[in-house]
Write an enzyme that holds these catalytic residues in place. Structure first.
Site, PDB file in Angstrom:
ATOM      1  N   LYS A  38       0.841  -1.201   0.000  1.00 46.40           N
ATOM      2  CA  LYS A  38       0.000   0.000   0.000  1.00 46.40           C
ATOM      3  C   LYS A  38       0.876   1.251   0.000  1.00 46.40           C
ATOM      4  O   LYS A  38       2.067   1.176   0.307  1.00 46.40           O
ATOM      5  CB  LYS A  38      -0.907  -0.018   1.236  1.00 46.40           C
ATOM      6  CG  LYS A  38      -0.158   0.005   2.564  1.00 46.40           C
ATOM      7  CD  LYS A  38      -1.084  -0.331   3.730  1.00 46.40           C
ATOM      8  CE  LYS A  38      -0.319  -0.332   5.053  1.00 46.40           C
ATOM      9  NZ  LYS A  38      -1.121  -0.876   6.161  1.00 46.40           N
ATOM     10  N   ARG A 136     -10.665  -0.142  14.785  1.00 42.61           N
ATOM     11  CA  ARG A 136     -10.601   0.589  13.520  1.00 42.61           C
ATOM     12  C   ARG A 136     -11.717   0.003  12.671  1.00 42.61           C
ATOM     13  O   ARG A 136     -12.883   0.124  13.037  1.00 42.61           O
ATOM     14  CB  ARG A 136      -9.190   0.450  12.915  1.00 42.61           C
ATOM     15  CG  ARG A 136      -8.892   1.429  11.813  1.00 42.61           C
ATOM     16  CD  ARG A 136      -7.414   1.428  11.403  1.00 42.61           C
ATOM     17  NE  ARG A 136      -6.947   0.156  10.842  1.00 42.61           N
ATOM     18  CZ  ARG A 136      -5.701  -0.032  10.388  1.00 42.61           C
ATOM     19  NH1 ARG A 136      -4.811   0.954  10.445  1.00 42.61           N
ATOM     20  NH2 ARG A 136      -5.348  -1.195   9.891  1.00 42.61           N
ATOM     21  N   HIS A 165      -6.499  -7.545  13.039  1.00 44.50           N
ATOM     22  CA  HIS A 165      -5.291  -6.706  12.991  1.00 44.50           C
ATOM     23  C   HIS A 165      -4.932  -6.272  14.407  1.00 44.50           C
ATOM     24  O   HIS A 165      -5.800  -5.847  15.171  1.00 44.50           O
ATOM     25  CB  HIS A 165      -5.576  -5.486  12.100  1.00 44.50           C
ATOM     26  CG  HIS A 165      -4.369  -4.650  11.800  1.00 44.50           C
ATOM     27  ND1 HIS A 165      -3.211  -5.158  11.265  1.00 44.50           N
ATOM     28  CD2 HIS A 165      -4.152  -3.313  11.948  1.00 44.50           C
ATOM     29  CE1 HIS A 165      -2.337  -4.170  11.090  1.00 44.50           C
ATOM     30  NE2 HIS A 165      -2.872  -3.053  11.508  1.00 44.50           N
ATOM     31  N   ARG A 221       0.657 -10.880   6.942  1.00 45.58           N
ATOM     32  CA  ARG A 221       0.574  -9.661   6.102  1.00 45.58           C
ATOM     33  C   ARG A 221       1.721  -8.750   6.498  1.00 45.58           C
ATOM     34  O   ARG A 221       1.667  -8.082   7.532  1.00 45.58           O
ATOM     35  CB  ARG A 221      -0.750  -8.913   6.360  1.00 45.58           C
ATOM     36  CG  ARG A 221      -2.017  -9.715   6.128  1.00 45.58           C
ATOM     37  CD  ARG A 221      -3.256  -8.815   6.286  1.00 45.58           C
ATOM     38  NE  ARG A 221      -3.275  -8.093   7.546  1.00 45.58           N
ATOM     39  CZ  ARG A 221      -3.893  -8.526   8.636  1.00 45.58           C
ATOM     40  NH1 ARG A 221      -4.575  -9.661   8.632  1.00 45.58           N
ATOM     41  NH2 ARG A 221      -3.843  -7.808   9.745  1.00 45.58           N
ATOM     42  N   TYR A 265      16.359  31.298   5.281  1.00 47.58           N
ATOM     43  CA  TYR A 265      15.234  32.111   5.739  1.00 47.58           C
ATOM     44  C   TYR A 265      15.342  32.396   7.233  1.00 47.58           C
ATOM     45  O   TYR A 265      15.603  31.493   8.034  1.00 47.58           O
ATOM     46  CB  TYR A 265      13.922  31.382   5.458  1.00 47.58           C
ATOM     47  CG  TYR A 265      13.581  31.306   3.992  1.00 47.58           C
ATOM     48  CD1 TYR A 265      13.443  32.458   3.221  1.00 47.58           C
ATOM     49  CD2 TYR A 265      13.389  30.081   3.372  1.00 47.58           C
ATOM     50  CE1 TYR A 265      13.121  32.387   1.871  1.00 47.58           C
ATOM     51  CE2 TYR A 265      13.070  29.993   2.025  1.00 47.58           C
ATOM     52  CZ  TYR A 265      12.938  31.159   1.277  1.00 47.58           C
ATOM     53  OH  TYR A 265      12.629  31.084  -0.047  1.00 47.58           O
ATOM     54  N   CYS A 310      14.450  24.647   3.359  1.00 52.37           N
ATOM     55  CA  CYS A 310      13.601  25.361   2.397  1.00 52.37           C
ATOM     56  C   CYS A 310      12.700  24.357   1.681  1.00 52.37           C
ATOM     57  O   CYS A 310      12.839  23.148   1.847  1.00 52.37           O
ATOM     58  CB  CYS A 310      14.451  26.089   1.357  1.00 52.37           C
ATOM     59  SG  CYS A 310      15.687  27.194   2.042  1.00 52.37           S
ATOM     60  N   ASP A 312      12.731  23.524  -1.452  1.00 52.02           N
ATOM     61  CA  ASP A 312      13.424  22.716  -2.465  1.00 52.02           C
ATOM     62  C   ASP A 312      14.915  22.553  -2.202  1.00 52.02           C
ATOM     63  O   ASP A 312      15.611  21.939  -3.015  1.00 52.02           O
ATOM     64  CB  ASP A 312      13.249  23.375  -3.838  1.00 52.02           C
ATOM     65  CG  ASP A 312      11.824  23.831  -4.068  1.00 52.02           C
ATOM     66  OD1 ASP A 312      10.937  22.960  -4.050  1.00 52.02           O
ATOM     67  OD2 ASP A 312      11.598  25.051  -4.206  1.00 52.02           O
TER      68      ASP A 312
HETATM   69  C1  LIG Z   1      -0.418  -1.826   6.885  1.00 49.71           C
HETATM   70  C2  LIG Z   1      -1.033  -3.083   7.339  1.00 49.71           C
HETATM   71  C3  LIG Z   1      -0.253  -4.237   7.506  1.00 49.71           C
HETATM   72  C4  LIG Z   1       1.257  -4.237   7.389  1.00 49.71           C
HETATM   73  O1  LIG Z   1       1.831  -3.750   8.611  1.00 49.71           O
HETATM   74  P1  LIG Z   1       3.415  -3.714   8.828  1.00 49.71           P
HETATM   75  O2  LIG Z   1       3.546  -3.257  10.238  1.00 49.71           O
HETATM   76  O3  LIG Z   1       3.952  -2.705   7.869  1.00 49.71           O
HETATM   77  O4  LIG Z   1       3.938  -5.068   8.581  1.00 49.71           O
HETATM   78  C5  LIG Z   1      -0.913  -5.431   7.792  1.00 49.71           C
HETATM   79  N1  LIG Z   1      -2.254  -5.461   7.949  1.00 49.71           N
HETATM   80  C6  LIG Z   1      -3.026  -4.360   7.826  1.00 49.71           C
HETATM   81  C7  LIG Z   1      -4.500  -4.467   8.016  1.00 49.71           C
HETATM   82  C8  LIG Z   1      -2.446  -3.137   7.528  1.00 49.71           C
HETATM   83  O5  LIG Z   1      -3.216  -2.044   7.453  1.00 49.71           O
END
Ligand SMILES: *Cc1c(COP(=O)(O)O)cnc(C)c1O
Length: 371
Positions: A38, A136, A165, A221, A265, A310, A312
């Site tokens: 992602k 969430r 998660h 994941r 600046y 700055c 850039d």
């Molecule tokens: C981003 C995400 C992950 C990956 O997490 P990491 O800490 O980068 O390994 C896994 N599951 C879900 C639902 C996520 O949003």
């Protein structure tokens, strides 16, 4: 590789590091790996990273948005793709048309999907998101069984997976993760008793994949770890993992300024003696945080950024690098000689996490890929 003549600032991605990091995770966890790509693969570039992860053995790709999923499909990635988060209803069609799996967590979504595909040959592939404590997305673990039953009886919807998660898997105290895991396992047991067994069961992000063998189920994941970045200060990667990303720039002017000269600046920095000041064409619009205390590497030495960052450009103090010349490579993240600045170092200085550092490298910084 030398981009010094061609680029102001650029990112180099070592794809073999990503491939190897995925291989290490796969060996370590023993199940399938969903490479989480992602946010343009945490700033590394989604398509090249996905192809490298594929070579390392990833079977799935995880993304946050339908657009990210379609980018992979359009680039010829034929493996399984999972949208971890929300898909606006108008885009569900393109998810199903492109065999993209997605998360569901309420009755309305399941009804929408079933109404769209209930009478067709194609089925939507969905994974039930169970909220075991992240608060969430997800159906509450207490209502998960009921929703799973509803889902399993809906035409046009394939109950392909179930997942949760962790909120605190990246901490040394695993109490919270353990509670979440127990809640998830209870849901899985109840489902099994009803003979409902979705094919894919997944819970672990990188941190949990490393330290909670009991939460690996049949897939992990993993995001941050495939980039060779530590999940947290508490949960670190083994040393076999390698960071894939370096961020560099070119020294574009070097000048001596007399004592009392203000730099940048607001003249927030004033030379206290005759000083050698260099300019590098990279700034906060590229993703360098506009705070004091940044450092970069020049000729293998860490030197301070002086004055305000700055949009850039940055100015650097080169008194300790008397040989520094226009055209020298400047390292913002990465190695030079014996020295290294990590995304974790910048995160510490910027009061954030390494994830945000690499995601924050702006798109105008071109990415180059090394095999
Ligand atoms: C981003 C995400 C992950 C990956 O997490 P990491 O800490 O980068 O390994 C896994 N599951 C879900 C639902 C996520 O949003």
């Amino acid at each position: 590789m030398h981009f010094l003549n061609e680029q102001s600032s650029w990112v180099e991605i070592d794809l073999s590091a990503i491939e190897e990091n995925v291989r290490i995770i796969k060996t370590l966890t023993g199940g399938e790996v969903m490479a989480v790509v992602k946010a343009n693969a945490y700033g590394h570039g989604a398509v090249p990273v996905a192809n490298a992860a594929l070579k390392g053995g990833a079977a799935w790709f995880g993304v946050a948005r339908i657009e990210e999923a379609l980018e992979l499909r359009n680039a010829g990635i034929e493996q399984k793709i999972f949208v971890l988060g929300y898909i606006p209803p108008a885009h569900l069609i393109s998810a199903v048309d492109n065999q993209i799996s997605f998360a569901v967590w309420d009755v309305e979504q399941i009804d929408t999907v079933s109404n769209l595909w209930g009478n067709s040959d194609s089925a939507a592939r969905v994974h039930l998101n169970v909220d075991t404590g992240m608060s969430r997305l997800g159906v509450s673990f207490e209502s998960a069984l009921e929703l799973a039953l509803y889902l399993s009886n809906k035409p046009g919807v394939l109950f392909e997976g179930i997942f949760t998660h962790f909120a605190r898997a990246d901490e040394s105290d695993q109490g919270s993760a353990e509670l979440q895991e127990d809640r998830f396992i209870k849901v899985l047991d109840d489902l099994q008793n009803l003979n409902i067994n979705p094919q894919w069961v997944h819970a672990s992000n990188s941190a949990a994949s490393l330290i909670r063998p009991s939460a690996r189920f049949n897939m992990v994941r993993v995001g941050i770890s495939i980039y060779g970045l530590h999940p947290s200060l508490d949960i670190k990667l083994p040393e076999t993992f390698q960071p894939a990303l370096s961020w560099k720039g070119t020294l574009c002017q070097v000048k001596d300024v007399p004592p009392g000269t203000g730099v940048g600046y607001g003249h927030e920095y004033v030379a206290s003696k005759k000083e050698k000041i260099g300019t590098v064409p990279v700034g906060y619009a590229d993703g360098i945080r506009r705070v004091m205390g940044n450092r970069v590497l020049v000729r293998g030495q860490a030197v301070p950024v002086v004055g305000r960052v700055c949009m850039d450009q940055i100015m650097i103090q080169l008194d300790n690098v008397s040989s520094a010349k226009v055209g020298d490579e400047v390292v913002i993240i990465g190695r030079q000689g014996e020295e290294r600045i990590s995304a974790e170092n910048l995160a510490h200085l910027w009061g954030t996490i390494n994830y945000e550092v690499v995601c924050g490298i702006n798109r105008r910084v071109p990415r180059f890929y090394l095999d």
